[in-house]
Design a protein around this motif. Structure first.
Motif, PDB file in Angstrom:
ATOM      1  N   ASP A   1       5.430   3.724   4.915  1.00  0.00           N
ATOM      2  CA  ASP A   1       4.396   4.378   5.659  1.00  0.00           C
ATOM      3  C   ASP A   1       4.651   5.722   6.062  1.00  0.00           C
ATOM      4  OD1 ASP A   1       2.481   2.466   4.925  1.00  0.00           O
ATOM      5  OD2 ASP A   1       2.146   1.697   6.915  1.00  0.00           O
ATOM      6  N   LEU A   2       6.083   5.647   6.901  1.00  0.00           N
ATOM      7  CA  LEU A   2       6.569   6.979   7.144  1.00  0.00           C
ATOM      8  C   LEU A   2       6.912   8.002   6.286  1.00  0.00           C
ATOM      9  CD1 LEU A   2       7.706   8.717   9.939  1.00  0.00           C
ATOM     10  CD2 LEU A   2       9.971   7.915   9.289  1.00  0.00           C
ATOM     11  N   THR A   3       7.600   7.438   5.370  1.00  0.00           N
ATOM     12  CA  THR A   3       8.281   8.323   4.377  1.00  0.00           C
ATOM     13  C   THR A   3       7.343   8.730   3.327  1.00  0.00           C
ATOM     14  OG1 THR A   3       9.010   6.228   3.278  1.00  0.00           O
ATOM     15  CG2 THR A   3      10.612   7.312   4.418  1.00  0.00           C
TER      16      THR A   3
ATOM     17  N   SER B   1      -8.030   4.878  -1.557  1.00  0.00           N
ATOM     18  CA  SER B   1      -8.785   3.846  -2.026  1.00  0.00           C
ATOM     19  C   SER B   1      -7.735   2.859  -3.099  1.00  0.00           C
ATOM     20  CB  SER B   1      -9.641   4.623  -3.277  1.00  0.00           C
ATOM     21  OG  SER B   1      -8.883   5.175  -3.927  1.00  0.00           O
ATOM     22  N   GLU B   2      -6.391   3.109  -2.953  1.00  0.00           N
ATOM     23  CA  GLU B   2      -5.508   2.493  -3.779  1.00  0.00           C
ATOM     24  C   GLU B   2      -4.118   2.430  -2.970  1.00  0.00           C
ATOM     25  OE1 GLU B   2      -4.727   3.053  -7.976  1.00  0.00           O
ATOM     26  OE2 GLU B   2      -5.916   4.793  -7.961  1.00  0.00           O
ATOM     27  N   ASN B   3      -3.521   1.075  -2.815  1.00  0.00           N
ATOM     28  CA  ASN B   3      -2.435   0.745  -2.297  1.00  0.00           C
ATOM     29  C   ASN B   3      -1.312   1.113  -2.934  1.00  0.00           C
ATOM     30  OD1 ASN B   3      -0.396  -0.638  -0.931  1.00  0.00           O
ATOM     31  ND2 ASN B   3      -1.868  -1.992   0.162  1.00  0.00           N
ATOM     32  N   LEU B   4      -0.531   2.133  -2.656  1.00  0.00           N
ATOM     33  CA  LEU B   4       0.601   2.819  -3.418  1.00  0.00           C
ATOM     34  C   LEU B   4       1.613   1.661  -3.356  1.00  0.00           C
ATOM     35  CD1 LEU B   4       1.792   4.910  -4.871  1.00  0.00           C
ATOM     36  CD2 LEU B   4       2.468   6.019  -2.769  1.00  0.00           C
ATOM     37  N   ARG B   5       1.831   1.295  -1.978  1.00  0.00           N
ATOM     38  CA  ARG B   5       2.971   0.152  -1.690  1.00  0.00           C
ATOM     39  C   ARG B   5       3.177  -0.958  -2.602  1.00  0.00           C
ATOM     40  NH1 ARG B   5       4.876  -3.867   1.630  1.00  0.00           N
ATOM     41  NH2 ARG B   5       7.076  -4.005   1.302  1.00  0.00           N
TER      42      ARG B   5
ATOM     43  N   PHE C   1      11.022   4.949  -3.328  1.00  0.00           N
ATOM     44  CA  PHE C   1      11.473   3.540  -3.533  1.00  0.00           C
ATOM     45  C   PHE C   1      12.817   3.485  -2.790  1.00  0.00           C
ATOM     46  CE2 PHE C   1      15.101   1.409  -5.546  1.00  0.00           C
ATOM     47  CZ  PHE C   1      14.623   0.110  -5.376  1.00  0.00           C
ATOM     48  N   ALA C   2      13.642   4.688  -2.738  1.00  0.00           N
ATOM     49  CA  ALA C   2      15.127   4.593  -2.248  1.00  0.00           C
ATOM     50  C   ALA C   2      14.806   4.500  -0.576  1.00  0.00           C
ATOM     51  CB  ALA C   2      16.008   5.749  -2.686  1.00  0.00           C
ATOM     52  N   SER C   3      13.938   5.361  -0.127  1.00  0.00           N
ATOM     53  CA  SER C   3      13.952   5.599   1.236  1.00  0.00           C
ATOM     54  C   SER C   3      13.394   4.241   2.015  1.00  0.00           C
ATOM     55  CB  SER C   3      12.815   6.662   1.698  1.00  0.00           C
ATOM     56  OG  SER C   3      11.502   6.498   0.911  1.00  0.00           O
ATOM     57  N   PHE C   4      12.813   3.345   1.383  1.00  0.00           N
ATOM     58  CA  PHE C   4      12.417   2.215   2.016  1.00  0.00           C
ATOM     59  C   PHE C   4      12.753   0.906   1.767  1.00  0.00           C
ATOM     60  CE2 PHE C   4       9.411   1.381  -1.419  1.00  0.00           C
ATOM     61  CZ  PHE C   4       9.149   0.066  -1.248  1.00  0.00           C
ATOM     62  N   GLU C   5      13.104   0.689   0.207  1.00  0.00           N
ATOM     63  CA  GLU C   5      13.431  -0.591   0.007  1.00  0.00           C
ATOM     64  C   GLU C   5      15.035  -1.053   0.591  1.00  0.00           C
ATOM     65  OE1 GLU C   5      13.486  -4.320  -1.835  1.00  0.00           O
ATOM     66  OE2 GLU C   5      12.111  -3.266  -0.983  1.00  0.00           O
ATOM     67  N   THR C   6      15.988  -0.136   0.404  1.00  0.00           N
ATOM     68  CA  THR C   6      17.182  -0.508   0.474  1.00  0.00           C
ATOM     69  C   THR C   6      17.399  -0.616   2.155  1.00  0.00           C
ATOM     70  OG1 THR C   6      17.732   1.753   0.464  1.00  0.00           O
ATOM     71  CG2 THR C   6      18.214   0.382  -1.590  1.00  0.00           C
TER      72      THR C   6
END
Length: 479
Positions: free
Chosen positions: A185-187, A200-204, A287-292
């Motif tokens: 949410d932050l990134t 209207s769409e959930n990007l995550r 992707f890289a900013s939150f998953e790892t």
């Protein structure tokens, strides 16, 4: 008639035998490292992706890296064939160091075709030379030292405080999901001003589908993890493309995010940036900013739960920071962050054991002579961080979580024995951002809360790190 059929059969057998022999014995202007190319076409891909639950060196690697050919063991450098291409796998620190520091000379970043299909043909990992440096400079505008110090540090603290407070009012929180959502949410807000409450769409959710098949056997058939991964990417890219189109249609409407910077670059008369490169960059950064980071944070808290002495030492460090303030409720300063010595040791030890990236790929641009072997031009080299990080000759009791082993050691950059964030000119530009996120979150956690592990916490690797049952904790405010 029979003689023609017999001759045809013999010729077919000879051709197949020659093809199988050529597969198993690739041409080389020198001596190839020992190893097996596996089955024709498949290679050893199935063995490589076989899941395992141990915390040690991946079985595929450990079974081959000792010198005993009679038991299919070949030493620290060996050859194989993975996802459609011949690969030299290196667990040798000297060779790894050489490969990283010959970027753009003898080697260049190159990942399997399945990887580029997932991340995009124009992703930053597949670009070289000037274009790579140009994108790296763009990313540093967002995640560079000045931005971290002036903008992101207070925002990260506010984010951590808000989420921890919310979690403490719930019976339990699944930590991997919770931290992933928090960081995403932050990134996403910093990158594209995305607000899940207003969209209207959930990007995550598209990234969740993407992640589930990211490191999986590459079979693009409906129902497989790999197919779901590609579908998740397709939906996420469609959302990003629509957002970019809206921004370009109304360039005067500023949002103060990274997308503004991208639109400005695209408008320049002689820009080298294309829409395709920009969208692939956005996708990779999201992707890289939150998953790892969420994986590393979850594992760090799991380790601290299991090692109370380390938790006690970490808590003492952060309570000392509070006691040194005139106002205990004031925000974390950059000076305080830089004083978090044991916290840095906890982070280094966590990422050493996490081995979130199981392999780093480069391609030989020419025949390379190294360690008595030849790496043929065009072959991939896979540097294996777990084999380096879990080497008992370097790290005593390598499977033990021991932050104290980092006392007096600097590990801000890559080295021969520490490559959690890569090495050479492609050392991860988000390293400082990741470490800052982890340190700030741990500060907010241990100074105001305690927690009880409820269930989960077990790990599986495929070969990427995952928590199949999550890690559920109950968060409680300290009295």
């Amino acid at each position: 008639m029979w003689s023609v059929a017999l001759c045809t059969g013999i010729l077919l057998i000879v051709c197949i035998s020659h093809w199988v022999y050529s597969w198993r014995n690739p041409r080389c202007n020198g001596k190839l490292p020992p190893g097996s190319m596996g089955l024709p076409l498949l290679g050893e891909t199935l063995q490589f992706f076989a899941p395992y639950t141990s915390s040690g060196i991946p079985p595929f690697i450990s079974e081959r890296m000792e010198s005993d050919p009679s038991f299919f063991r070949y030493g620290p450098v060996f050859r194989t064939h993975l996802v459609g291409r011949p690969v030299i796998i290196s667990t040798d620190p000297e060779l790894n160091h050489f490969v990283f520091h010959q970027e753009g000379k003898s080697f260049q970043s190159c990942y399997p075709d399945t990887f580029t299909e997932i991340f995009g043909r124009q992703n930053v990992g597949s670009l070289h030379g000037f274009m790579y440096k140009y994108l790296k400079k763009m990313v540093l505008n967002l995640f560079g030292p000045e931005s971290l110090k002036e903008k992101l540090l207070p925002q990260l603290e506010q984010m951590a405080q808000k989420n921890l407070h919310t979690w403490s009012s719930q019976p339990s929180i699944e930590l991997k999901e919770g931290t992933a959502t928090m960081i995403f949410d932050l990134t996403a807000k910093k990158l594209i001003s995305y607000d899940p409450a207003k969209s209207s769409e959930n990007l995550r959710l598209n990234f969740v589908a993407f992640i589930q098949g990211l490191i999986s056997f590459p079979v693009n058939i409906p129902g497989t993890a790999y197919h779901k991964c590609l579908e998740g990417r397709k939906k996420a890219m469609k959302m990003l493309k629509n957002m970019l189109a809206e921004r370009r249609a109304l360039p005067e409407r500023r949002h103060g995010d990274f997308f503004d910077y991208v639109v400005d670059e695209l408008k320049k008369e002689r820009t080298v940036l294309t829409e395709e490169i920009a969208l692939d960059l956005m996708f990779v950064l999201l992707f890289a900013s939150f998953e790892t980071t969420s994986l590393a944070l979850t594992l760090a808290i799991k380790f601290l739960t299991d090692h109370p002495l380390a938790l006690e030492k970490l808590t003492e460090e952060h309570e000392a920071i509070l006691s040194g303030r005139e106002n205990k409720d004031s925000e974390i300063t950059w000076k305080e962050y830089k004083s978090m010595t044991f916290t840095s040791q906890v982070i280094n030890e966590t990422v050493r054991l996490a081995n979130i990236v199981p392999g780093i790929f480069r391609k030989a641009l020419q025949d390379i002579q190294m360690k008595g072997y030849t790496i043929p031009a065009g072959w991939a080299v896979m540097v294996c961080p777990p084999a380096v990080h879990l080497n008992p000759a370097t790290y005593e009791d390598p499977l033990t979580f021991n932050p104290w082993r980092w006392e007096g050691m600097e590990a801000n950059g890559g080295s021969k024995n520490f490559m959690a964030f890569g090495g050479g000119m492609r050392f991860c530009v988000g390293t400082d951002f990741t470490k800052l996120q982890m340190a700030v979150f741990l500060h907010c956690l241990v100074t105001k809360y305690r927690w009880i592990a409820i269930k989960g916490g077990n790990i599986i690797r495929t070969p990427g790190l995952a928590f199949p049952n999550g890690f559920h904790i109950q968060l409680l405010e300290k009295n």
